[in-house]
Design an enzyme around this catalytic site. Structure first.
Site, PDB file in Angstrom:
ATOM      1  CE  LYS A   9      -3.729  -2.286   2.538  1.00  0.00           C
ATOM      2  NZ  LYS A   9      -4.533  -2.230   3.777  1.00  0.00           N
ATOM      3  CE1 TYR A  49      -9.340  -2.726   0.319  1.00  0.00           C
ATOM      4  CE2 TYR A  49      -8.855  -0.971  -1.240  1.00  0.00           C
ATOM      5  CZ  TYR A  49      -8.441  -1.886  -0.289  1.00  0.00           C
ATOM      6  OH  TYR A  49      -7.113  -1.956   0.047  1.00  0.00           O
ATOM      7  NE  ARG A  85      -5.888 -12.546   5.357  1.00  0.00           N
ATOM      8  CZ  ARG A  85      -6.556 -11.421   5.372  1.00  0.00           C
ATOM      9  NH1 ARG A  85      -6.313 -10.483   4.476  1.00  0.00           N
ATOM     10  NH2 ARG A  85      -7.469 -11.184   6.284  1.00  0.00           N
ATOM     11  CB  THR A  91      -6.864  -6.066  10.082  1.00  0.00           C
ATOM     12  OG1 THR A  91      -7.301  -7.234   9.396  1.00  0.00           O
ATOM     13  CG2 THR A  91      -7.150  -4.845   9.231  1.00  0.00           C
ATOM     14  NE  ARG A 102      -1.731  -5.931   7.656  1.00  0.00           N
ATOM     15  CZ  ARG A 102      -2.720  -6.672   7.188  1.00  0.00           C
ATOM     16  NH1 ARG A 102      -3.324  -7.559   7.953  1.00  0.00           N
ATOM     17  NH2 ARG A 102      -3.109  -6.521   5.940  1.00  0.00           N
ATOM     18  CG  ASN A 112      -3.282  -2.763   7.112  1.00  0.00           C
ATOM     19  OD1 ASN A 112      -3.084  -2.423   5.942  1.00  0.00           O
ATOM     20  ND2 ASN A 112      -4.367  -3.406   7.483  1.00  0.00           N
ATOM     21  CG  HIS A 115      -5.182  -6.384   0.134  1.00  0.00           C
ATOM     22  ND1 HIS A 115      -6.335  -6.561   0.856  1.00  0.00           N
ATOM     23  CD2 HIS A 115      -5.268  -7.188  -0.956  1.00  0.00           C
ATOM     24  CE1 HIS A 115      -7.103  -7.434   0.206  1.00  0.00           C
ATOM     25  NE2 HIS A 115      -6.480  -7.823  -0.892  1.00  0.00           N
ATOM     26  CD  GLU A 126      -8.258  -9.309  -3.270  1.00  0.00           C
ATOM     27  OE1 GLU A 126      -9.062  -8.896  -2.416  1.00  0.00           O
ATOM     28  OE2 GLU A 126      -7.162  -9.839  -2.975  1.00  0.00           O
TER      29      GLU A 126
END
Length: 152
Positions: A9, A49, A85, A91, A102, A112, A115, A126
């Site tokens: 991000k 999103y 993940r 998150t 994170r 964070n 993604h 995605e």
């Protein structure tokens, strides 16, 4: 092998953490099969999103994700969705345990850093939003035989 989508991000790009985070995924044995820098448009943000567009906080999310360059990537490996993940952590960086991306680099819910697709189905959706099939660079690194058993 399973593929998943990751998005470094704007906060990750601006904080110059891309290299460290890419290195973590590579050290885990995940293979990058596609990668590109881009700026997410408001239209692409709404597609990505889609489940959040009607929520009151969506405009803040859209402003953040369109606010600077990002790096989109596809990584491949055994149980890639779950592995990514788990590597990302909770998150909110405030709740993420040390040792996760994170947990080590974020102290925010929204900022964070990365993604990662939350399911194999989300990964397919995605990936298709950001990449054409022709952009995939499939290869088996020579180190692979030292990362996985032959029957995995």
């Amino acid at each position: 092998m399973q593929r998943t989508f990751i998005l470094l991000k704007p906060d990750c790009v601006q904080r110059r953490l891309m290299g460290q985070i890419i290195t973590r995924f590579e050290q885990k044995g995940l293979n990058f099969v596609a990668m590109k820098m881009l700026r997410i448009t408001p239209d692409l943000a709404k597609q990505h999103y889609a489940e959040h567009v009607e929520k009151g906080w969506y405009p803040t999310l859209e402003g953040f994700i369109t606010g600077g360059p990002v790096m989109a990537a596809v990584v491949e490996g055994l149980e890639a969705v779950k592995v990514v993940r788990d590597m990302l952590g909770a998150t909110s960086g405030l709740n993420a345990v040390p040792g996760t991306i994170r947990g080590d680099f974020s102290s925010s819910r929204q900022m964070n850093l990365v993604h990662g697709s939350d399911s194999p189905e989300a990964a397919v959706r995605e990936i298709a939003l950001y990449f054409e099939e022709s952009e995939m660079c499939e290869d088996t690194p020579t180190i692979s035989k030292w990362m996985l058993a032959a029957d995995e």
